[in-house]
Design a protein around this motif. Structure first.
Motif, short mmCIF file in Angstrom:
data_model
loop_
_atom_site.label_atom_id
_atom_site.label_comp_id
_atom_site.label_asym_id
_atom_site.label_seq_id
_atom_site.Cartn_x
_atom_site.Cartn_y
_atom_site.Cartn_z
N ASN A 63 -9.81 41.04 -15.24
CA ASN A 63 -10.78 40.35 -14.39
C ASN A 63 -10.75 38.85 -14.62
O ASN A 63 -10.83 38.06 -13.67
N SER A 64 -10.63 38.44 -15.87
CA SER A 64 -10.59 37.02 -16.19
C SER A 64 -9.33 36.36 -15.65
O SER A 64 -9.38 35.24 -15.13
N LEU A 65 -8.20 37.05 -15.74
CA LEU A 65 -6.95 36.49 -15.21
C LEU A 65 -7.03 36.34 -13.70
O LEU A 65 -6.60 35.32 -13.15
N VAL A 66 -7.58 37.34 -13.01
CA VAL A 66 -7.74 37.26 -11.56
C VAL A 66 -8.68 36.11 -11.21
O VAL A 66 -8.39 35.29 -10.33
N GLU A 67 -9.81 36.03 -11.91
CA GLU A 67 -10.79 34.96 -11.68
C GLU A 67 -10.14 33.58 -11.82
O GLU A 67 -10.47 32.65 -11.09
N ASN A 68 -9.23 33.45 -12.75
CA ASN A 68 -8.58 32.16 -13.03
C ASN A 68 -7.24 31.99 -12.31
O ASN A 68 -6.46 31.11 -12.66
N GLU A 69 -7.00 32.86 -11.32
CA GLU A 69 -5.83 32.77 -10.45
C GLU A 69 -4.51 32.76 -11.21
O GLU A 69 -3.57 32.05 -10.86
N ILE A 70 -4.44 33.58 -12.25
CA ILE A 70 -3.20 33.76 -12.99
C ILE A 70 -2.44 34.90 -12.32
O ILE A 70 -2.99 35.97 -12.06
N ASP A 71 -1.18 34.65 -12.05
CA ASP A 71 -0.34 35.61 -11.34
C ASP A 71 -0.12 36.86 -12.20
O ASP A 71 0.59 36.81 -13.20
N LEU A 72 -0.73 37.98 -11.80
CA LEU A 72 -0.63 39.20 -12.57
C LEU A 72 0.78 39.78 -12.59
O LEU A 72 1.09 40.62 -13.44
N ARG A 73 1.64 39.32 -11.70
CA ARG A 73 3.04 39.76 -11.74
C ARG A 73 3.75 39.24 -12.99
O ARG A 73 4.80 39.75 -13.36
N LYS A 74 3.16 38.25 -13.64
CA LYS A 74 3.75 37.67 -14.85
C LYS A 74 3.13 38.26 -16.12
O LYS A 74 3.46 37.83 -17.23
N ILE A 75 2.21 39.20 -15.97
CA ILE A 75 1.42 39.70 -17.09
C ILE A 75 1.59 41.20 -17.28
O ILE A 75 1.57 41.96 -16.31
N PHE A 76 1.73 41.60 -18.53
CA PHE A 76 1.64 43.01 -18.93
C PHE A 76 0.46 43.08 -19.89
O PHE A 76 0.34 42.24 -20.78
N ARG A 94 5.25 28.23 -21.17
CA ARG A 94 6.43 28.28 -22.02
C ARG A 94 7.32 29.50 -21.79
O ARG A 94 8.46 29.51 -22.26
N VAL A 95 6.77 30.51 -21.16
CA VAL A 95 7.54 31.73 -20.89
C VAL A 95 7.35 32.14 -19.43
O VAL A 95 6.41 31.71 -18.78
N ASP A 96 8.25 33.00 -18.96
CA ASP A 96 8.17 33.48 -17.57
C ASP A 96 7.16 34.60 -17.42
O ASP A 96 6.52 34.73 -16.38
N GLU A 97 7.05 35.43 -18.47
CA GLU A 97 6.13 36.57 -18.45
C GLU A 97 5.45 36.66 -19.81
O GLU A 97 6.01 36.23 -20.82
N LEU A 98 4.27 37.27 -19.80
CA LEU A 98 3.51 37.39 -21.05
C LEU A 98 2.97 38.81 -21.20
O LEU A 98 2.36 39.35 -20.28
N VAL A 99 3.22 39.37 -22.37
CA VAL A 99 2.65 40.66 -22.73
C VAL A 99 1.39 40.37 -23.54
O VAL A 99 1.46 39.74 -24.60
N ILE A 100 0.24 40.79 -23.02
CA ILE A 100 -1.01 40.66 -23.77
C ILE A 100 -1.24 42.00 -24.45
O ILE A 100 -1.45 43.02 -23.79
N MET A 136 12.35 34.37 -19.96
CA MET A 136 11.91 34.65 -21.32
C MET A 136 10.50 35.26 -21.26
O MET A 136 9.70 34.89 -20.42
N ARG A 137 10.26 36.18 -22.19
CA ARG A 137 8.97 36.87 -22.22
C ARG A 137 8.33 36.68 -23.60
O ARG A 137 8.97 36.78 -24.63
N GLY A 138 7.02 36.41 -23.58
CA GLY A 138 6.26 36.24 -24.81
C GLY A 138 5.28 37.37 -25.03
O GLY A 138 4.97 38.15 -24.12
N LEU A 139 4.77 37.45 -26.25
CA LEU A 139 3.76 38.44 -26.64
C LEU A 139 2.57 37.70 -27.22
O LEU A 139 2.74 36.81 -28.07
N PHE A 140 1.38 38.04 -26.75
CA PHE A 140 0.14 37.47 -27.29
C PHE A 140 -0.73 38.63 -27.76
O PHE A 140 -1.38 39.29 -26.97
N PRO A 141 -0.71 38.90 -29.09
CA PRO A 141 -1.53 40.00 -29.61
C PRO A 141 -2.92 39.55 -29.99
O PRO A 141 -3.14 38.40 -30.38
N GLY A 142 -3.88 40.45 -29.87
CA GLY A 142 -5.25 40.17 -30.30
C GLY A 142 -6.12 41.38 -30.12
O GLY A 142 -5.74 42.35 -29.46
N ARG A 143 -7.31 41.30 -30.69
CA ARG A 143 -8.29 42.38 -30.48
C ARG A 143 -9.14 42.09 -29.25
O ARG A 143 -9.64 43.00 -28.61
N PHE A 144 -9.38 40.83 -28.96
CA PHE A 144 -10.11 40.41 -27.76
C PHE A 144 -11.48 41.10 -27.67
O PHE A 144 -11.81 41.74 -26.68
#
Length: 173
Positions: free
Chosen positions: A58-71, A26-32, A1-9
């Motif tokens: 950079n923040s995701l890498v710093e926090n060791e979040i697997d970028l293969r799960k992120i768009f 909660r999901v396998d992959e996340l679209v930011i 399952m894939r989720g979407l997290f929208p924002g201006r950031f």
């Protein structure tokens, strides 16, 4: 399952990072989804889409979040919410659920038949991009402790606080 997290950031802070981590439980992959990409160098949107992409990555890498799960994708703003939601659905990788606290975004995606999950606030009173930008405008350094180290360093190295202060000046000064 894939989720979407929208924002201006504007900028990406610890509250945003907490939502990303929570959503990935909660999901396998996340679209930011980075919104308002057609606006930059304003007090509301001081950072460019590219700068925000770098901050987030950079923040995701710093926090060791697997970028293969992120768009990470940028999307222009459309002021009609239901049209914006449909635009997102046509431009983003397919997603099953949206993670947001924004009432307009909730309504727009629900009207399109997309499931919406409201994440916890993760100390929203403290972690607010608006408050962070206001702190940057003053000589108050509290903004620095509200951002992941990589985001703080990115902003300092590129002197982006000076940009915000310059934007805030009136031509009558």
């Amino acid at each position: 399952m894939r989720g979407l997290f929208p924002g201006r950031f504007q900028p990406f802070h610890f509250g945003h990072l907490s939502v990303v981590k929570w959503a990935l439980e909660r999901v396998d992959e996340l679209v930011i989804l980075i919104g308002s990409v057609n606006d930059s160098h304003t007090l509301l949107n001081p950072f460019t889409a590219g700068e925000r992409i770098e901050m987030i990555r950079n923040s995701l890498v710093e926090n060791e979040i697997d970028l293969r799960k992120i768009f990470i994708i940028p999307v222009s703003e459309i002021l009609i919410s239901s049209m914006w939601a449909r635009q997102v659905m046509s431009l983003a990788p397919k997603f099953d659920v949206v993670f947001t606290r924004n009432p307009l975004v909730i309504t727009a995606f629900k009207e399109c038949g997309i499931k919406v999950i409201v994440p916890p606030s993760f100390n929203r009173e403290k972690f607010s991009s608006t408050k962070i930008r206001k702190s940057m405008l003053s000589d108050d350094k509290t903004w620095e402790e509200l951002l992941p180290d990589s985001v703080r360093k990115f902003i300092i190295e590129r002197d982006l606080v000076s940009r915000i202060r310059e934007i805030a000046k009136s031509d009558k000064q």
